[in-house]
Design a protein around this motif. Structure first.
Motif, PDB file in Angstrom:
ATOM      1  N   ALA A  55       0.819  -1.210   0.000  1.00 47.63           N
ATOM      2  CA  ALA A  55       0.000   0.000   0.000  1.00 47.63           C
ATOM      3  C   ALA A  55       0.850   1.256   0.000  1.00 47.63           C
ATOM      4  CB  ALA A  55      -0.927  -0.001   1.214  1.00 47.63           C
ATOM      5  N   GLY A  56       0.510   2.198  -0.864  1.00 43.88           N
ATOM      6  CA  GLY A  56       1.153   3.497  -0.890  1.00 43.88           C
ATOM      7  C   GLY A  56       2.463   3.562  -1.635  1.00 43.88           C
ATOM      8  N   VAL A  57       2.921   2.441  -2.207  1.00 46.28           N
ATOM      9  CA  VAL A  57       4.227   2.412  -2.869  1.00 46.28           C
ATOM     10  C   VAL A  57       4.103   2.834  -4.332  1.00 46.28           C
ATOM     11  CG1 VAL A  57       6.176   0.948  -3.530  1.00 46.28           C
ATOM     12  CG2 VAL A  57       5.051   0.605  -1.322  1.00 46.28           C
ATOM     13  N   LYS A  58       4.966   3.733  -4.750  1.00 47.86           N
ATOM     14  CA  LYS A  58       5.068   4.101  -6.161  1.00 47.86           C
ATOM     15  C   LYS A  58       6.098   3.166  -6.796  1.00 47.86           C
ATOM     16  CE  LYS A  58       5.861   8.562  -5.511  1.00 47.86           C
ATOM     17  NZ  LYS A  58       6.036  10.013  -5.794  1.00 47.86           N
ATOM     18  N   GLY A  59       5.628   1.995  -7.196  1.00 44.58           N
ATOM     19  CA  GLY A  59       6.514   0.915  -7.562  1.00 44.58           C
ATOM     20  C   GLY A  59       6.810   0.814  -9.042  1.00 44.58           C
ATOM     21  N   GLY A  60       7.434  -0.319  -9.390  1.00 47.52           N
ATOM     22  CA  GLY A  60       7.826  -0.559 -10.758  1.00 47.52           C
ATOM     23  C   GLY A  60       9.040   0.229 -11.192  1.00 47.52           C
ATOM     24  N   ARG A  61       9.850   0.677 -10.230  1.00 48.10           N
ATOM     25  CA  ARG A  61      11.040   1.445 -10.579  1.00 48.10           C
ATOM     26  C   ARG A  61      12.069   1.396  -9.444  1.00 48.10           C
ATOM     27  NH1 ARG A  61      10.267   7.891 -10.160  1.00 48.10           N
ATOM     28  NH2 ARG A  61      12.526   7.632 -10.047  1.00 48.10           N
ATOM     29  N   TYR A  62      13.287   1.837  -9.792  1.00 45.28           N
ATOM     30  CA  TYR A  62      14.398   1.876  -8.846  1.00 45.28           C
ATOM     31  C   TYR A  62      14.615   3.319  -8.390  1.00 45.28           C
ATOM     32  CZ  TYR A  62      15.157  -2.608 -11.111  1.00 45.28           C
ATOM     33  OH  TYR A  62      14.989  -3.877 -11.622  1.00 45.28           O
ATOM     34  N   TYR A  63      14.887   3.485  -7.097  1.00 42.12           N
ATOM     35  CA  TYR A  63      15.106   4.800  -6.507  1.00 42.12           C
ATOM     36  C   TYR A  63      16.520   4.879  -5.945  1.00 42.12           C
ATOM     37  CZ  TYR A  63      10.037   5.509  -6.708  1.00 42.12           C
ATOM     38  OH  TYR A  63       8.741   5.647  -7.136  1.00 42.12           O
ATOM     39  N   GLY A  64      16.945   6.103  -5.672  1.00 41.68           N
ATOM     40  CA  GLY A  64      18.239   6.338  -5.058  1.00 41.68           C
ATOM     41  C   GLY A  64      19.220   6.956  -6.028  1.00 41.68           C
TER      42      GLY A  64
END
Length: 422
Positions: free
Chosen positions: A360-369
């Motif tokens: 829940a609440g995750v903006k997924g499908g990608r890499y961060y940092g």
């Protein structure tokens, strides 16, 4: 030897470092249930004192600790960084085998069970995360990560401080369902509970079919007593009474991988589906201390651990039912591994790592940092560009609406962008 929530037995080679082995022998991953501080034992569970029963939680956070220092450079491979392949001639994962590959990164092929979450935009990875300064001692780094308040003399963990910002006061709000010793993250003044299984939560001496005699006896003994001990006892049986819907929830463990983590997350999902007011849950997954015999991209220790981790998490999110919309899961490890493989086909203690955030609440499908680049010297580390607390602070603020200043004192989080706004 198999750890409490590990997926596979430790390798037959004596690969584990002495410190991590000593931590394991002290019971961090054993099946014994214990809590520091004042607790009341409930069958195989331990409960701290409290004043009221639980109510339904608007958000639930599940923290999966990858004990032993997982190698983030294997879990999320920086295939575009040429130093990665120069540094790991024997253990590197070929770029063509990576999953969810973009221009810079890709997932280890053993994480295939997580692809549906990734494709649905509910799973993301944050790379080059970790402590603000290197700490290569398993025990000290675990303490630092879970306390998350460096320099403070206060004995409280970040999850206990998070519970303290919410309105309830039930032990059910903070739950360690790993068995073993309750982690530092849950230690503190807010009440918490520890148990190995949902069905372990019962009163001492209580037996099935006793017609409630044990509970009536305790109420007769304690209900009119005004002492601190009596308040704790009333809190204990109130929490056990409140836990009934979790016990009544269906056991779907047969749909999980037959691993310790699979069984543990099946218990977590059952407790959450019971909707008894749980807000945070901790689960351990080890052993990731791969000093030797790590294996190849096709088989071995890393493949086994990654496969078991992915299979259990995928089954967990498939099991949450109507509670899925409020559950967020994050993985964390005390530190990462060196960039360069050693002569034993493994990796020594390092620094930066990767964190997975799902649900829940995750903006997924990608890499961060922010990627710092890799070196290839003998002591080369993945440098930390995102303090792990910034990731956790974003979850805390966006999912719970909690004050990050209270949960992470004296820390100013940077924006990561992995969570949606409330």
């Amino acid at each position: 030897m198999t750890d409490v929530t590990s997926q596979t037995p430790l390798p037959t080679a004596d690969a584990c470092c002495a410190e991590f082995a000593a931590v394991s022998r002290r019971g961090l991953f054993s099946g014994a249930v214990a809590l520091a501080g004042a607790t009341t034992f409930v069958g195989s569970a331990a409960i701290t004192t409290s004043a009221s029963a639980a109510t339904s939680a608007p958000a639930v956070l599940v923290v999966v600790s990858l004990r032993g220092a997982a190698d983030g450079l294997s879990l999320v491979v920086p295939h575009a960084d040429p130093a990665y392949y120069r540094a790991r001639p024997g253990i590197a994962v070929p770029a063509e085998r990576l999953l969810a590959r973009d221009a810079s990164f890709g997932l280890h092929p053993a994480l295939a069970p997580l692809l549906p979450l990734w494709d649905a935009g509910t799973l993301a990875a944050v790379h080059a995360t970790g402590l603000p300064a290197p700490n290569r001692s398993h025990f000290a780094a675990m303490e630092a990560v879970e306390d998350a308040d460096p320099g403070s003399a206060a004995r409280s963990g970040w999850l206990n401080r998070l519970i303290g910002t919410t309105s309830g006061t039930s032990p059910l709000q903070g739950f360690n369902l790993a068995g073993g010793v309750t982690p530092t993250s849950l230690y503190g003044p807010a009440p918490t509970m520890s148990a190995g299984k949902v069905d372990d939560v019962r009163l001492p001496g209580e037996e099935d079919g006793d017609g409630g005699r044990r509970r009536r006896s305790l109420r007769t003994l304690w209900d009119h007593d005004r002492s601190v001990l009596a308040r704790g006892m009333r809190s204990t049986y109130a929490a056990v009474d409140q836990f009934g819907p979790a016990e009544a929830a269906a056991d779907h463990s047969a749909s999980y991988p037959d691993t310790d983590l699979g069984r543990a997350l099946a218990e977590v999902a059952r407790a959450i589906r019971g909707d008894v007011g749980i807000e945070v849950v901790t689960v351990d997954h080890g052993d990731w201390d791969m000093h030797s015999g790590m294996g190849s991209a096709e088989r071995g220790w890393m493949v086994n651990n990654a496969s078991a981790l992915a299979g259990a998490i995928a089954a967990f999110f498939g099991d949450l039912g109507d509670q899925a919309g409020k559950v967020t899961l994050v993985t964390i490890s005390e530190f990462g591994r060196r960039v360069v493989e050693n002569a034993s086909g493994g990796l020594d203690h390092g620094y930066g790592n990767v964190m997975f955030v799902a649900g829940a609440g995750v903006k997924g499908g990608r890499y961060y940092g922010s990627w710092p680049g890799l070196g290839t010297g003998d002591d080369a580390d993945l440098q930390v560009t995102t303090d792990y607390r910034s990731v956790l602070a974003e979850i805390v603020s966006q999912r719970f609406g909690a004050s990050t200043a209270k949960v992470f004192p004296r820390f100013s989080p940077e924006s990561v962008g992995v969570m949606t706004s409330l």
